[in-house]
Design a protein around this motif. Structure first.
Motif, PDB file in Angstrom:
ATOM      1  N   LYS A  88       0.989  -1.294   0.021  1.00 47.15           N
ATOM      2  CA  LYS A  88       0.104  -0.123   0.030  1.00 47.15           C
ATOM      3  C   LYS A  88       0.774   1.276   0.073  1.00 47.15           C
ATOM      4  O   LYS A  88       0.457   2.203  -0.742  1.00 47.15           O
ATOM      5  N   ASP A  89       2.038   1.255   0.727  1.00 50.03           N
ATOM      6  CA  ASP A  89       2.931   2.291   0.734  1.00 50.03           C
ATOM      7  C   ASP A  89       3.280   2.726  -0.498  1.00 50.03           C
ATOM      8  O   ASP A  89       3.920   3.794  -0.640  1.00 50.03           O
ATOM      9  N   GLY A  90       3.258   1.740  -1.503  1.00 50.42           N
ATOM     10  CA  GLY A  90       3.829   2.155  -2.861  1.00 50.42           C
ATOM     11  C   GLY A  90       2.999   3.022  -3.540  1.00 50.42           C
ATOM     12  O   GLY A  90       3.309   3.571  -4.464  1.00 50.42           O
ATOM     13  N   LEU A  91       1.678   3.339  -3.177  1.00 51.39           N
ATOM     14  CA  LEU A  91       0.970   4.227  -3.926  1.00 51.39           C
ATOM     15  C   LEU A  91       1.011   5.607  -3.070  1.00 51.39           C
ATOM     16  O   LEU A  91       0.406   6.271  -2.727  1.00 51.39           O
ATOM     17  N   SER A  92       2.245   6.066  -3.531  1.00 56.16           N
ATOM     18  CA  SER A  92       2.624   7.406  -2.791  1.00 56.16           C
ATOM     19  C   SER A  92       2.605   8.478  -3.956  1.00 56.16           C
ATOM     20  O   SER A  92       2.452   8.180  -5.146  1.00 56.16           O
ATOM     21  N   GLU A  95      -7.234  -0.384   3.142  1.00 53.69           N
ATOM     22  CA  GLU A  95      -8.040   0.816   3.324  1.00 53.69           C
ATOM     23  C   GLU A  95      -8.068   1.656   2.111  1.00 53.69           C
ATOM     24  O   GLU A  95      -6.659   1.858   1.348  1.00 53.69           O
ATOM     25  N   LEU A  96      -8.812   2.633   1.794  1.00 55.18           N
ATOM     26  CA  LEU A  96      -8.838   3.413   0.627  1.00 55.18           C
ATOM     27  C   LEU A  96      -8.306   4.692   0.631  1.00 55.18           C
ATOM     28  O   LEU A  96      -8.355   5.320  -0.423  1.00 55.18           O
ATOM     29  N   ASP A  97      -7.629   5.146   1.648  1.00 53.44           N
ATOM     30  CA  ASP A  97      -6.900   6.454   1.752  1.00 53.44           C
ATOM     31  C   ASP A  97      -5.877   6.701   0.884  1.00 53.44           C
ATOM     32  O   ASP A  97      -5.662   7.890   0.542  1.00 53.44           O
ATOM     33  N   ALA A  98      -5.379   5.684   0.486  1.00 48.38           N
ATOM     34  CA  ALA A  98      -4.057   5.839  -0.412  1.00 48.38           C
ATOM     35  C   ALA A  98      -4.464   6.489  -1.743  1.00 48.38           C
ATOM     36  O   ALA A  98      -3.602   6.869  -2.496  1.00 48.38           O
ATOM     37  N   VAL A  99      -5.697   6.426  -2.218  1.00 46.67           N
ATOM     38  CA  VAL A  99      -6.036   7.010  -3.612  1.00 46.67           C
ATOM     39  C   VAL A  99      -6.881   8.031  -3.327  1.00 46.67           C
ATOM     40  O   VAL A  99      -7.608   8.485  -4.234  1.00 46.67           O
TER      41      VAL A  99
END
Length: 317
Positions: A70-74, A99-103
Motif C-alpha cells: 500500500k505504501d507504494g501508492l505514494s 483501506e482506500l485512503d491511498a487513492v
C-alpha cells in the motif's frame, strides 16, 4: 495542450480478492465504447487467478504498473506515472484488503481526477465476507459509484444485497451479472417491494425503482393499491381535485435532475400546497393521458396525510 489544460480520469476498481475485478476490467478495456486507443496506465495492486497479457495490452496503448504494498501508492509513484506515461486515462485495480485512503485525490497529480469508483462483489461469497469482514465491505460499498454483483444464480437474493448497499450509499448504481449457466437468473428484475400485497408500500429508497417499473409496465399495476411518500406539485392548469405527487431524481449527474410524478385524481379538493410532503395511498388505474400519448398509470386517491421530507429527498439510480 499544457499540463493545466489536461484532465486525466482515474477509474478505481475495488473488491475482495476473486470478486471479479480483473475480468471486469479486461471486459471494459475490450469494450470499443470505452477504449479507442487512449494511452492508459493500469495500476495493479493484487495478484489473482486471472491475469493480464501485458504484451497484448501494450499493443493497444495500455501499460501495466504493479504495486505490491500500500505504501507504494505514494505521491512520488503517481507523479512518476504521470511524468513517464503522460496518460490519457488511469485505471487502478485496488487491493481489496487495503483501506482506500491511498487513492485520495490529494495524493495524486493535479491533472488526475477520480472519475468513478466501481466495486465488484461475488454473490457466492458475499454473506461470508459480510459476516466476517463487514467494515472492509462497508468502506468499499459506501464510496462506490457503481456496484456489480456477479456470479448470480436463481438463488441469489438480490433484494437483500441491494438493501445492504443502499443503507450506506443511496447514490450507488447496482448491476447484476449471472454466473455461467444461469442466464435465466437475470431475466426479471427483482423488486424491493411486494407487488402482490393488498397495499404495496414503497420505501423512500425504492421510489425510483417503483416509478420506472410502473411507467414501463402499467398493466402490471392496473388495479393495485400503492402507498408512498412524495412531494406535492399542483400544475396551474389542473383542477383543485388533481395534483402530482412525486420526487426529484438524479438520473445520471447533478446537472440532470428531473421530477418524477404521476397524476393523482381525488373526489375532493386537495388541501395541500406545492412542495408539501404527503404520504399518499392510491389505487392505480391504466388510463389515457395526452402526456403519455396513450395509456399509462394514473393514481386515484384513497388518502393523503401530511408527512415529513426525507433526510435525502433525491431519488438515485
Amino acid at each position: 495542450m499544457n499540463n493545466q489544460d489536461r484532465e486525466v480520469p482515474v477509474y478505481l476498481f475495488t473488491g475482495i480478492l476473486e470478486s471479479g475485478k480483473t475480468s471486469f476490467i479486461r471486459d471494459t478495456l475490450n469494450d470499443p465504447g470505452f477504449s479507442r486507443g487512449e494511452k492508459t496506465v493500469l495500476i495493479v495492486c493484487e495478484e489473482g487467478i486471472e491475469e493480464y497479457d501485458a504484451v497484448a495490452l501494450s499493443k493497444n496503448n495500455i501499460f501495466i504498473e504493479t504495486v505490491e504494498e500500500k505504501d507504494g501508492l505514494s505521491q512520488e509513484f503517481f507523479k512518476k506515472c504521470e511524468d513517464f506515461y503522460k496518460p490519457e486515462r488511469v485505471m487502478i485495480e485496488y487491493n481489496g484488503m487495503w483501506e482506500l485512503d491511498a487513492v485520495d485525490e490529494d495524493n495524486m497529480p493535479e491533472e488526475w481526477v477520480l472519475a468513478q469508483v466501481i466495486s465488484t462483489v461475488d454473490a457466492t461469497t458475499f454473506n461470508m465476507y459480510w459476516t466476517n469482514m463487514r467494515s472492509i465491505i462497508i468502506e468499499q460499498l459506501s464510496l462506490s459509484d457503481m456496484v456489480i454483483l456477479n456470479r448470480c444464480t436463481n438463488e441469489t437474493k438480490r433484494n437483500e444485497f441491494r438493501k445492504c448497499v443502499k443503507i450506506f450509499n443511496k447514490k450507488a448504481q447496482i448491476g447484476y451479472e449471472a454466473a455461467e449457466g444461469f442466464e435465466d437468473a437475470l431475466k426479471e428484475e427483482e423488486l424491493p417491494f411486494d407487488i402482490n400485497a393488498d397495499i404495496i408500500e414503497i420505501d423512500d429508497d425504492d421510489y425510483g425503482m417503483w416509478f420506472v417499473d410502473a411507467m414501463d409496465n402499467p398493466k402490471k399495476y392496473d388495479g393495485k393499491v400503492v402507498k408512498f411518500n412524495a412531494m406535492v406539485y399542483k400544475p396551474p392548469k389542473y383542477p383543485n381535485t388533481c395534483f402530482v405527487p412525486g420526487r426529484f431524481a438524479m438520473t445520471c449527474c447533478a446537472d440532470d435532475i428531473s421530477f418524477m410524478g404521476m397524476l393523482c385524481k381525488s373526489n375532493t379538493e386537495i388541501p395541500f400546497n406545492d412542495k408539501d410532503w404527503v404520504t399518499v395511498t392510491a389505487k392505480i388505474r391504466r388510463e389515457f393521458l395526452k402526456e403519455y400519448r396513450g395509456k399509462g398509470p394514473v393514481l386515484h386517491l384513497i388518502s393523503a396525510e401530511k408527512s415529513t421530507k426525507p433526510e435525502d429527498d433525491l431519488v438515485y439510480f
